[in-house]
Structures are given as structure tokens and as C-alpha cells.
Design a protein around this motif. Structure first.
Motif, PDB file in Angstrom:
ATOM      1  N   ALA A 178       0.828  -1.205   0.000  1.00 28.94           N
ATOM      2  CA  ALA A 178       0.000   0.000   0.000  1.00 28.94           C
ATOM      3  C   ALA A 178       0.861   1.254   0.000  1.00 28.94           C
ATOM      4  O   ALA A 178       0.519   2.262  -0.634  1.00 28.94           O
ATOM      5  N   HIS A 179       2.004   1.200   0.684  1.00 27.15           N
ATOM      6  CA  HIS A 179       2.862   2.381   0.737  1.00 27.15           C
ATOM      7  C   HIS A 179       3.595   2.627  -0.578  1.00 27.15           C
ATOM      8  O   HIS A 179       4.183   3.698  -0.753  1.00 27.15           O
ATOM      9  N   ASN A 180       3.525   1.677  -1.501  1.00 27.63           N
ATOM     10  CA  ASN A 180       3.985   1.975  -2.860  1.00 27.63           C
ATOM     11  C   ASN A 180       3.148   3.093  -3.470  1.00 27.63           C
ATOM     12  O   ASN A 180       3.606   3.803  -4.370  1.00 27.63           O
ATOM     13  N   ALA A 181       1.911   3.242  -3.010  1.00 27.86           N
ATOM     14  CA  ALA A 181       1.059   4.360  -3.428  1.00 27.86           C
ATOM     15  C   ALA A 181       1.157   5.519  -2.445  1.00 27.86           C
ATOM     16  O   ALA A 181       1.177   6.691  -2.844  1.00 27.86           O
ATOM     17  N   ILE A 182       1.219   5.224  -1.162  1.00 24.04           N
ATOM     18  CA  ILE A 182       1.197   6.265  -0.139  1.00 24.04           C
ATOM     19  C   ILE A 182       2.470   7.111  -0.179  1.00 24.04           C
ATOM     20  O   ILE A 182       2.426   8.334   0.038  1.00 24.04           O
ATOM     21  N   VAL A 183       3.627   6.494  -0.462  1.00 24.46           N
ATOM     22  CA  VAL A 183       4.871   7.265  -0.557  1.00 24.46           C
ATOM     23  C   VAL A 183       4.785   8.298  -1.676  1.00 24.46           C
ATOM     24  O   VAL A 183       5.034   9.493  -1.435  1.00 24.46           O
ATOM     25  N   PRO A 184       4.452   7.932  -2.922  1.00 22.49           N
ATOM     26  CA  PRO A 184       4.361   8.976  -3.946  1.00 22.49           C
ATOM     27  C   PRO A 184       3.265   9.999  -3.658  1.00 22.49           C
ATOM     28  O   PRO A 184       3.428  11.185  -3.988  1.00 22.49           O
ATOM     29  N   MET A 185       2.169   9.582  -3.037  1.00 20.74           N
ATOM     30  CA  MET A 185       1.143  10.567  -2.696  1.00 20.74           C
ATOM     31  C   MET A 185       1.657  11.588  -1.685  1.00 20.74           C
ATOM     32  O   MET A 185       1.158  12.701  -1.611  1.00 20.74           O
ATOM     33  N   ASN A 186       2.675  11.223  -0.916  1.00 16.34           N
ATOM     34  CA  ASN A 186       3.263  12.147   0.049  1.00 16.34           C
ATOM     35  C   ASN A 186       4.465  12.914  -0.481  1.00 16.34           C
ATOM     36  O   ASN A 186       4.715  14.034  -0.034  1.00 16.34           O
ATOM     37  N   LEU A 187       5.203  12.314  -1.408  1.00 17.14           N
ATOM     38  CA  LEU A 187       6.478  12.921  -1.807  1.00 17.14           C
ATOM     39  C   LEU A 187       6.562  13.383  -3.253  1.00 17.14           C
ATOM     40  O   LEU A 187       7.397  14.238  -3.576  1.00 17.14           O
ATOM     41  N   ALA A 188       5.741  12.832  -4.135  1.00 11.62           N
ATOM     42  CA  ALA A 188       5.862  13.211  -5.556  1.00 11.62           C
ATOM     43  C   ALA A 188       5.651  14.704  -5.745  1.00 11.62           C
ATOM     44  O   ALA A 188       6.249  15.325  -6.637  1.00 11.62           O
ATOM     45  N   GLY A 189       4.801  15.309  -4.914  1.00 10.20           N
ATOM     46  CA  GLY A 189       4.498  16.724  -5.057  1.00 10.20           C
ATOM     47  C   GLY A 189       5.558  17.662  -4.523  1.00 10.20           C
ATOM     48  O   GLY A 189       5.351  18.889  -4.528  1.00 10.20           O
ATOM     49  N   ARG A 190       6.681  17.138  -4.065  1.00  9.35           N
ATOM     50  CA  ARG A 190       7.765  18.021  -3.605  1.00  9.35           C
ATOM     51  C   ARG A 190       8.251  18.931  -4.711  1.00  9.35           C
ATOM     52  O   ARG A 190       8.738  20.035  -4.443  1.00  9.35           O
ATOM     53  N   ARG A 191       8.150  18.462  -5.947  1.00  6.03           N
ATOM     54  CA  ARG A 191       8.550  19.263  -7.106  1.00  6.03           C
ATOM     55  C   ARG A 191       7.438  19.217  -8.143  1.00  6.03           C
ATOM     56  O   ARG A 191       6.756  18.197  -8.274  1.00  6.03           O
ATOM     57  N   PRO A 192       7.257  20.293  -8.866  1.00  8.01           N
ATOM     58  CA  PRO A 192       6.101  20.369  -9.775  1.00  8.01           C
ATOM     59  C   PRO A 192       6.106  19.311 -10.870  1.00  8.01           C
ATOM     60  O   PRO A 192       5.056  18.939 -11.381  1.00  8.01           O
ATOM     61  N   GLU A 193       7.275  18.814 -11.252  1.00  6.07           N
ATOM     62  CA  GLU A 193       7.348  17.830 -12.331  1.00  6.07           C
ATOM     63  C   GLU A 193       6.821  16.460 -11.903  1.00  6.07           C
ATOM     64  O   GLU A 193       6.508  15.617 -12.750  1.00  6.07           O
ATOM     65  N   ARG A 194       6.756  16.220 -10.600  1.00  5.42           N
ATOM     66  CA  ARG A 194       6.336  14.924 -10.051  1.00  5.42           C
ATOM     67  C   ARG A 194       7.124  13.769 -10.669  1.00  5.42           C
ATOM     68  O   ARG A 194       6.583  12.711 -10.992  1.00  5.42           O
ATOM     69  N   THR A 195       8.429  13.956 -10.808  1.00  3.98           N
ATOM     70  CA  THR A 195       9.303  12.906 -11.323  1.00  3.98           C
ATOM     71  C   THR A 195       9.888  12.120 -10.156  1.00  3.98           C
ATOM     72  O   THR A 195      10.355  12.710  -9.174  1.00  3.98           O
ATOM     73  N   MET A 196       9.839  10.804 -10.271  1.00  2.00           N
ATOM     74  CA  MET A 196      10.375   9.927  -9.228  1.00  2.00           C
ATOM     75  C   MET A 196      11.303   8.919  -9.891  1.00  2.00           C
ATOM     76  O   MET A 196      10.954   8.324 -10.900  1.00  2.00           O
ATOM     77  N   ASP A 197      12.478   8.718  -9.320  1.00  3.42           N
ATOM     78  CA  ASP A 197      13.463   7.775  -9.858  1.00  3.42           C
ATOM     79  C   ASP A 197      13.383   6.443  -9.123  1.00  3.42           C
ATOM     80  O   ASP A 197      13.300   6.418  -7.882  1.00  3.42           O
TER      81      ASP A 197
END
Length: 380
Positions: A78-97
Motif C-alpha cells: 500500500a505504501h507503494n502508493a502512499i509514498v508517492p502521494m506524500n512525496l511526488a508533489g515536492r517538485r512540480p514535475e512529479r518525477t520519481m526515480d
């Protein structure tokens, strides 16, 4: 009745002393006249349990003060979704490596793609996930909100024994690790980690509890679609009590933390002691596999997991036997069961066998497995 040696990848074997204490306190915790699972999560009794559990976890893993410890639900999947929902928005591009080194990191990248641009910056699928990529070869994004890896892959049996230094690689993104299957088996270098998360059902306690250890500056970036109960900032501000947490699992985790604090190995204690023990257990089993003409482990020795050891029996043609229904595999599993060695069948996606050597697995269990493997091989 003698307890078997349980090699399950999770839910997994637990320290017998923890189970005995939980059994003794099942009906009456410290004179309250009720068991922990009957308590209000807002009672003073449970508050004491949760506070002690967090304190002991911080002690065991030397967690710095500027990190929050959260007790949540959902499991790592579940935290595979919860982590990006919390951190992807740190930058406007929403890029995650994402560094993909096995099934679990692959799932993490696939799920995160629902919330932003999930970029695969390294992938070892071409080796059958038997190696780890050199961090110098990672194609890191300059605008990444975070870099994610699974520091131990339970299915394929590869482990990052040293976490990468992203700053040395020219990235200012925080490192996020799924440490579900090695948490508390070794220290964590928090200077290289921004967030660590993991399910408790391997090295800590029963399924249902998820640990999150997150640097304070990473709070407050949740996407609007993030459920409030999974907003890490809201959860931190509520002391993990935004809703009813998995109270009994937290209690059991606390007992496990106390068990770990009491461990000794020579002049080592706590996590250092359990790490030394884990190194010895894994080395013993790998030596038995490598010294055999019947068993195979194809993971690069430089990144072999200490926690999860997949192996295969050879067929008459010398190739790995993956099908659990193959007569040789079936005979191996039947014989193991008869010896009190259980849950050795490999994951359905990989086949073969797998022995998980979590903290609670004693060296005696590994010795019993090695003895059986040698006997089986001699019998032909």
C-alpha cells in the motif's frame, strides 16, 4: 510439541520469548484486567506501550531526532502508493526515480506511475535480478522528488549491504527505501536516507503494522488526492493516532524491540549483535549451497541477501528445477517437512526453494537445514 523451524518469508517466525510473554499477558496486561487488544488506543495504558515501542525502536536503529517514527497500516504494498502521494508533489514535475532490482521494486515503480512520472534509472532484469547495478551507472533525474529502492528483495534474494550516497552522485533528492525484509537485521545509515518504510511481518511482529521513519523536512507535501489518514504530516502531528492504529501489532512490535535490546553476541549488543548472528547464519547456508553439486544459488556473492536465500535443486541436465511439482522438488519438501523444516517452497514467480533467515531464526535452525540438505543429496 516441538516447534518447527519456520523459514517463511512472511508472516515469519517470531522469537519464542516474545510469544510466551504475549500469551502470559493475553488476558491481563500489567494488572489492568484486560488484554492489549481490548484497550482504547487513547488510554494511558496503550499510550505507554506505544511510547516505549517508539523509544526502543529509536534506540535500536539510532534514529536521529529530526526523523519522525510513524506506526501505520497498509503494508509495504500500500505504501507503494502512499509514498508517492506524500512525496511526488515536492517538485512540480512529479518525477520519481526508481532502481529496479527485483519484483518488489518493480511493483513500487509501477504503482508510483499512477501519481507522477516514474523513471527507471537502473534495472537488472536482464540478469534475472541476480546482481545490483553500480550506483555510478544510475541515470538520475535532476528534478526527481525522490529516488526509491528496495534494499532487500525477498523473492530474488539480493540486498544492498551499503546504501548509495546520492549526494556523491550529484543528486539532491532524498533516498526512499523499502526495508521491510531487513529492518532491524542491521544498522541504517540515516545520513543517506530520507524515508524508510516497511511491513512488520518479517522481523518485527504480526502483519497489519507498517513502520515509516521519515525526515521532518519531507513532511507537508502530500498530493490533494492523498487520504488524510495516510498524510505523513497529519499522522506525525497526531502521534500515529489519527485513527485507531494496529494496537496489538504495535504491542507485539514493542516486545520484539525489547527482545532485540537484550541480545548479546560476544561484546556486541542489540542490532549489532543480531547483525553478527545474521551474517554467520547466511554464510553457513551459502557455504552449504556453494559446496554442493545438487543445489544452486545464482545471485552475485557481492549482493546476496542475508535474510532471504533462494536456491534450486539441479535436474538431471544440470539446470535449475523451478517447478515445485517436479518429483525431486516435491520429495525435498516432503522430507524437510518430516524433519520439522517448513515453508521452504520458493515464491510462485521464481520457483525452487527459499529459506528466510530473519532475526528470530536461530543458528540451530540453519544447522538443521544444512544437515537435511546434505542427507538429501547423499540419498540421491
Amino acid at each position: 510439541m516441538a516447534r518447527p523451524y519456520n523459514f517463511s518469508a512472511g508472516p515469519a517466525t517470531m522469537p519464542e520469548a516474545v510469544l510466551q510473554q504475549a500469551a502470559a499477558e493475553m488476558l491481563d496486561w500489567h494488572g489492568t484486567g484486560m488484554g492489549v487488544m481490548e484497550m482504547s488506543h487513547r488510554s494511558t495504558s496503550f499510550a505507554a506501550i506505544a511510547e516505549q515501542a517508539e523509544h526502543d525502536l529509536r534506540t535500536l536503529l539510532a534514529i536521529p531526532e529530526h526523523f519522525k517514527v510513524l506506526f501505520s497500516q497498509g503494508g509495504a504494498l500500500a505504501h507503494n502508493a502512499i509514498v508517492p502521494m506524500n512525496l511526488a508533489g515536492r517538485r512540480p514535475e512529479r518525477t520519481m526515480d526508481f532502481v529496479v532490482t527485483g519484483s518488489w521494486s518493480q511493483k513500487s515503480a509501477q504503482e508510483a506511475a499512477r501519481y507522477g512520472a516514474a523513471r527507471i534509472v537502473a534495472n537488472t532484469a536482464d540478469t534475472g535480478f541476480t546482481t545490483l547495478p553500480d550506483p555510478a551507472s544510475w541515470r538520475l533525474s535532476p528534478d526527481a522528488s525522490y529516488v526509491h529502492l528496495c534494499s532487500n528483495e525477498t523473492i530474488h534474494g539480493v540486498e544492498f549491504h551499503t546504501l548509495p550516497d546520492l549526494a556523491a552522485l550529484g543528486s539532491d533528492a532524498p533516498l526512499v527505501i523499502d526495508f521491510s525484509s531487513h529492518v532491524l537485521s542491521r544498522p541504517v545509515d540515516w545520513s543517506r536516507v530520507g524515508l524508510a518504510y516497511g511491513g512488520a511481518q518479517k522481523n518485527i511482529g504480526p502483519a497489519g503494522l507498517t513502520l515509516i521513519v521519515v525526515r521532518e523536512d519531507l513532511l507537508g507535501h502530500a498530493l490533494p488526492i492523498c487520504p488524510s489518514v495516510f498524510d505523513y504530516r497529519a499522522l506525525a502531528e497526531a502521534g500515529s493516532m489519527l485513527n485507531t492504529p494496529p494496537t496489538y501489532a504495535i504491542y507485539i512490535a514493542g516486545l520484539t524491540f525489547q527482545w532485540l535490546l537484550a541480545q548479546r553476541e560476544g561484546n556486541l549488543s542489540g542490532v549489532a549483535a543480531i547483525e553478527a548472528r545474521n551474517v554467520a547464519k547466511a554464510q553457513r547456508l551459502y557455504e552449504a549451497i556453494d559446496g554442493s553439486s545438487l543445489y544452486i544459488n545464482r545471485v552475485d556473492p557481492a549482493c546476496r541477501s542475508r535474510m532471504n536465500i533462494p536456491f534450486f535443486l539441479r535436474g538431471d541436465d544440470g539446470q535449475p528445477l523451478r517447478d515445485p511439482a517436479h518429483p525431486r522438488n516435491a520429495a525435498f519438501l516432503r522430507g524437510a517437512q518430516a524433519r520439522g523444516l517448513v515453508q521452504l517452497k520458493g515464491h510462485k514467480s521464481l520457483g525452487g526453494m527459499r529459506a528466510s533467515l530473519y532475526n528470530a531464526m536461530p543458528m540451530a535452525g540453519v544447522e538443521a537445514l544444512v544437515d537435511y540438505m546434505r542427507d538429501f543429496e547423499r540419498q540421491g
